[in-house]
Design a protein around this motif. Structure first.
Motif, mmCIF file in Angstrom:
data_model
loop_
_atom_site.group_PDB
_atom_site.id
_atom_site.type_symbol
_atom_site.label_atom_id
_atom_site.label_comp_id
_atom_site.label_asym_id
_atom_site.label_seq_id
_atom_site.Cartn_x
_atom_site.Cartn_y
_atom_site.Cartn_z
ATOM 1 N N GLU A 1 0.831 -1.200 0.000
ATOM 2 C CA GLU A 1 0.000 0.000 0.000
ATOM 3 C C GLU A 1 0.874 1.261 0.000
ATOM 4 O OE1 GLU A 1 -4.188 1.240 2.194
ATOM 5 O OE2 GLU A 1 -2.800 -0.082 3.249
ATOM 6 N N ARG A 2 1.939 1.253 0.794
ATOM 7 C CA ARG A 2 2.858 2.402 0.818
ATOM 8 C C ARG A 2 3.500 2.609 -0.560
ATOM 9 N NH1 ARG A 2 4.150 0.239 5.781
ATOM 10 N NH2 ARG A 2 6.042 -0.738 4.955
ATOM 11 N N ALA A 3 3.751 1.508 -1.267
ATOM 12 C CA ALA A 3 4.345 1.597 -2.609
ATOM 13 C C ALA A 3 3.305 1.905 -3.679
ATOM 14 C CB ALA A 3 5.062 0.287 -2.936
ATOM 15 N N GLU A 4 2.061 2.075 -3.254
ATOM 16 C CA GLU A 4 0.931 2.395 -4.141
ATOM 17 C C GLU A 4 0.701 1.328 -5.201
ATOM 18 O OE1 GLU A 4 1.370 6.414 -5.557
ATOM 19 O OE2 GLU A 4 1.243 7.238 -3.525
ATOM 20 N N ILE A 5 0.917 0.077 -4.802
ATOM 21 C CA ILE A 5 0.598 -1.054 -5.670
ATOM 22 C C ILE A 5 -0.831 -1.501 -5.395
ATOM 23 C CG2 ILE A 5 1.178 -3.463 -6.202
ATOM 24 C CD1 ILE A 5 4.112 -2.727 -5.539
ATOM 25 N N VAL A 6 -1.236 -1.429 -4.124
ATOM 26 C CA VAL A 6 -2.608 -1.754 -3.727
ATOM 27 C C VAL A 6 -3.138 -0.626 -2.849
ATOM 28 C CG1 VAL A 6 -2.191 -4.255 -3.789
ATOM 29 C CG2 VAL A 6 -1.994 -3.034 -1.613
ATOM 30 N N ARG A 7 -4.461 -0.631 -2.684
ATOM 31 C CA ARG A 7 -5.099 0.297 -1.751
ATOM 32 C C ARG A 7 -6.224 -0.447 -1.049
ATOM 33 N NH1 ARG A 7 -9.743 1.601 -4.460
ATOM 34 N NH2 ARG A 7 -9.599 1.454 -6.702
ATOM 35 N N GLN A 8 -6.465 -0.079 0.200
ATOM 36 C CA GLN A 8 -7.545 -0.724 0.942
ATOM 37 C C GLN A 8 -8.872 -0.135 0.477
ATOM 38 O OE1 GLN A 8 -6.773 -1.138 5.082
ATOM 39 N NE2 GLN A 8 -8.701 -2.166 5.505
ATOM 40 N N VAL A 9 -9.844 -1.015 0.215
ATOM 41 C CA VAL A 9 -11.150 -0.543 -0.257
ATOM 42 C C VAL A 9 -12.256 -0.770 0.755
ATOM 43 C CG1 VAL A 9 -10.607 -0.674 -2.715
ATOM 44 C CG2 VAL A 9 -11.516 -2.693 -1.560
ATOM 45 N N SER A 10 -11.982 -1.546 1.817
ATOM 46 C CA SER A 10 -12.979 -1.694 2.869
ATOM 47 C C SER A 10 -12.301 -2.105 4.161
ATOM 48 C CB SER A 10 -14.052 -2.710 2.494
ATOM 49 O OG SER A 10 -13.520 -4.016 2.554
ATOM 50 N N ASP A 11 -12.917 -1.692 5.242
ATOM 51 C CA ASP A 11 -12.457 -2.084 6.570
ATOM 52 C C ASP A 11 -13.366 -3.184 7.082
ATOM 53 O OD1 ASP A 11 -10.237 -0.405 7.036
ATOM 54 O OD2 ASP A 11 -11.579 1.294 7.360
ATOM 55 N N GLY A 12 -13.469 -3.279 8.373
ATOM 56 C CA GLY A 12 -14.383 -4.250 8.943
ATOM 57 C C GLY A 12 -13.687 -5.553 9.264
ATOM 58 N N ASN A 13 -14.506 -6.580 9.407
ATOM 59 C CA ASN A 13 -13.988 -7.891 9.794
ATOM 60 C C ASN A 13 -13.081 -8.489 8.734
ATOM 61 O OD1 ASN A 13 -15.508 -7.633 12.074
ATOM 62 N ND2 ASN A 13 -17.170 -8.952 11.359
ATOM 63 N N ARG A 14 -13.368 -8.233 7.479
ATOM 64 C CA ARG A 14 -12.570 -8.788 6.377
ATOM 65 C C ARG A 14 -12.061 -7.663 5.486
ATOM 66 N NH1 ARG A 14 -16.006 -13.916 4.267
ATOM 67 N NH2 ARG A 14 -15.695 -15.245 6.070
ATOM 68 N N PRO A 15 -10.897 -7.123 5.821
ATOM 69 C CA PRO A 15 -10.369 -6.048 4.970
ATOM 70 C C PRO A 15 -10.177 -6.520 3.529
ATOM 71 C CG PRO A 15 -9.059 -6.310 6.971
ATOM 72 C CD PRO A 15 -10.020 -7.449 6.929
ATOM 73 N N ARG A 16 -10.577 -5.671 2.595
ATOM 74 C CA ARG A 16 -10.402 -5.942 1.157
ATOM 75 C C ARG A 16 -9.466 -4.885 0.587
ATOM 76 N NH1 ARG A 16 -13.553 -9.300 -1.673
ATOM 77 N NH2 ARG A 16 -13.352 -8.080 -3.563
ATOM 78 N N PHE A 17 -8.728 -5.312 -0.405
ATOM 79 C CA PHE A 17 -7.794 -4.428 -1.089
ATOM 80 C C PHE A 17 -8.070 -4.509 -2.576
ATOM 81 C CE2 PHE A 17 -5.815 -5.306 2.909
ATOM 82 C CZ PHE A 17 -5.068 -4.178 3.218
ATOM 83 N N ALA A 18 -7.576 -3.506 -3.290
ATOM 84 C CA ALA A 18 -7.651 -3.501 -4.754
ATOM 85 C C ALA A 18 -6.297 -3.064 -5.285
ATOM 86 C CB ALA A 18 -8.731 -2.542 -5.237
ATOM 87 N N PHE A 19 -5.916 -3.632 -6.408
ATOM 88 C CA PHE A 19 -4.714 -3.155 -7.080
ATOM 89 C C PHE A 19 -5.000 -1.764 -7.622
ATOM 90 C CE2 PHE A 19 -3.783 -7.656 -6.987
ATOM 91 C CZ PHE A 19 -2.409 -7.664 -6.753
ATOM 92 N N THR A 20 -3.998 -0.904 -7.592
ATOM 93 C CA THR A 20 -4.194 0.479 -8.032
ATOM 94 C C THR A 20 -4.369 0.586 -9.545
ATOM 95 O OG1 THR A 20 -1.794 0.789 -8.035
ATOM 96 C CG2 THR A 20 -3.001 1.514 -6.063
ATOM 97 N N HIS A 21 -3.978 -0.461 -10.261
ATOM 98 C CA HIS A 21 -4.205 -0.490 -11.710
ATOM 99 C C HIS A 21 -4.499 -1.932 -12.110
ATOM 100 C CE1 HIS A 21 -3.773 0.022 -15.994
ATOM 101 N NE2 HIS A 21 -3.662 1.319 -15.818
ATOM 102 N N THR A 22 -5.458 -2.119 -13.010
ATOM 103 C CA THR A 22 -5.848 -3.475 -13.407
ATOM 104 C C THR A 22 -4.742 -4.236 -14.133
ATOM 105 O OG1 THR A 22 -6.850 -2.621 -15.431
ATOM 106 C CG2 THR A 22 -8.309 -2.931 -13.526
ATOM 107 N N LEU A 23 -3.782 -3.507 -14.703
ATOM 108 C CA LEU A 23 -2.680 -4.183 -15.392
ATOM 109 C C LEU A 23 -1.716 -4.875 -14.427
ATOM 110 C CD1 LEU A 23 -1.626 -1.833 -18.326
ATOM 111 C CD2 LEU A 23 -2.700 -4.078 -18.463
ATOM 112 N N ILE A 24 -1.698 -4.436 -13.179
ATOM 113 C CA ILE A 24 -0.742 -5.018 -12.226
ATOM 114 C C ILE A 24 -1.004 -6.507 -12.034
ATOM 115 C CG2 ILE A 24 0.156 -4.965 -9.857
ATOM 116 C CD1 ILE A 24 -0.367 -1.902 -9.901
ATOM 117 N N PRO A 25 -2.216 -6.917 -11.616
ATOM 118 C CA PRO A 25 -2.415 -8.362 -11.447
ATOM 119 C C PRO A 25 -2.315 -9.129 -12.762
ATOM 120 C CG PRO A 25 -4.492 -7.208 -11.161
ATOM 121 C CD PRO A 25 -3.419 -6.163 -11.241
#
Length: 198
Positions: free
Chosen positions: A55-79
């Motif tokens: 996340e600090r490297a801006e490869i992913v970002r957190q998209v939700s908190d709660g019991n099950r944190p979810r993340f998303a890649f900052t660009h669809t080309l990364i995954p």
């Protein structure tokens, strides 16, 4: 080149973060921290640290908190780039591991489970989830999706030589085609099913 830049950013990460990102990339553009932890079999704090580094490297970002944190890649080309760079055996193995973890965490994601099992080469489980996905689509009159899932399941059953199961799938395919006014395709599916039962 964008892929070279992505590769460089990922390789600059610590090894634990790289492994976490590989699991996440196989999962897709969005992923659950818990899924990464289950696949890696590690300490939740270590997975959390790995994802924070990404996340600090801006490869992913957190998209939700709660019991099950979810993340998303900052660009669809990364995954996409990461998965394409994996050796085929490693990619299949990670798809199998992701599918197993996802079956526990999100058992209703039948379409995604079908994708992962198919990519893992586990055709029996892929067929199971493709049929569930087709049934779900058919139940809400999403005929085109039902046709797509039943067709994919039938192709795998043909490869495996599962004639009785294939005949049942073809009947479902015929119903979905009929409901979508594709009567010629429905007739062909029914005829093939009845030929298999003769």
């Amino acid at each position: 080149n964008v892929r070279v830049a992505i590769r460089g950013r990922v390789r600059a990460m610590p090894p634990e973060t790289q492994r976490a990102l590989e699991v996440a990339a196989v999962r897709g553009t969005q992923f659950e921290a818990e899924l990464v932890r289950q696949v890696q079999g590690g300490d939740p704090a270590a997975v959390s640290d790995a994802l924070e580094a990404a996340e600090r490297a801006e490869i992913v970002r957190q998209v939700s908190d709660g019991n099950r944190p979810r993340f998303a890649f900052t660009h669809t080309l990364i995954p996409t780039a990461m998965v394409e760079d994996m050796p085929p055996a490693a990619r299949r193995s990670l798809h199998a591991q992701v599918a197993q973890a996802l079956a526990e965490l999100e058992p209703d994601e039948v379409e995604t489970l079908a994708h992962h099992y198919r990519a893992a080469g586990d055709h029996d489980r892929a067929v199971h989830y493709l049929l569930l996905a087709g049934d779900r689509a058919q139940s809400v009159c999403a005929c085109l999706e039902a046709i797509e899932y039943y067709t994919a399941a039938a192709a795998l059953q043909r490869q495996a030589g599962s004639t009785e199961e294939l005949a049942r799938t073809l009947l479902k395919l015929g119903l979905a085609c009929s409901a979508n006014f594709q009567f010629d395709q429905a007739r062909r599916a029914y005829e093939e099913a009845f030929d298999l039962w003769e």
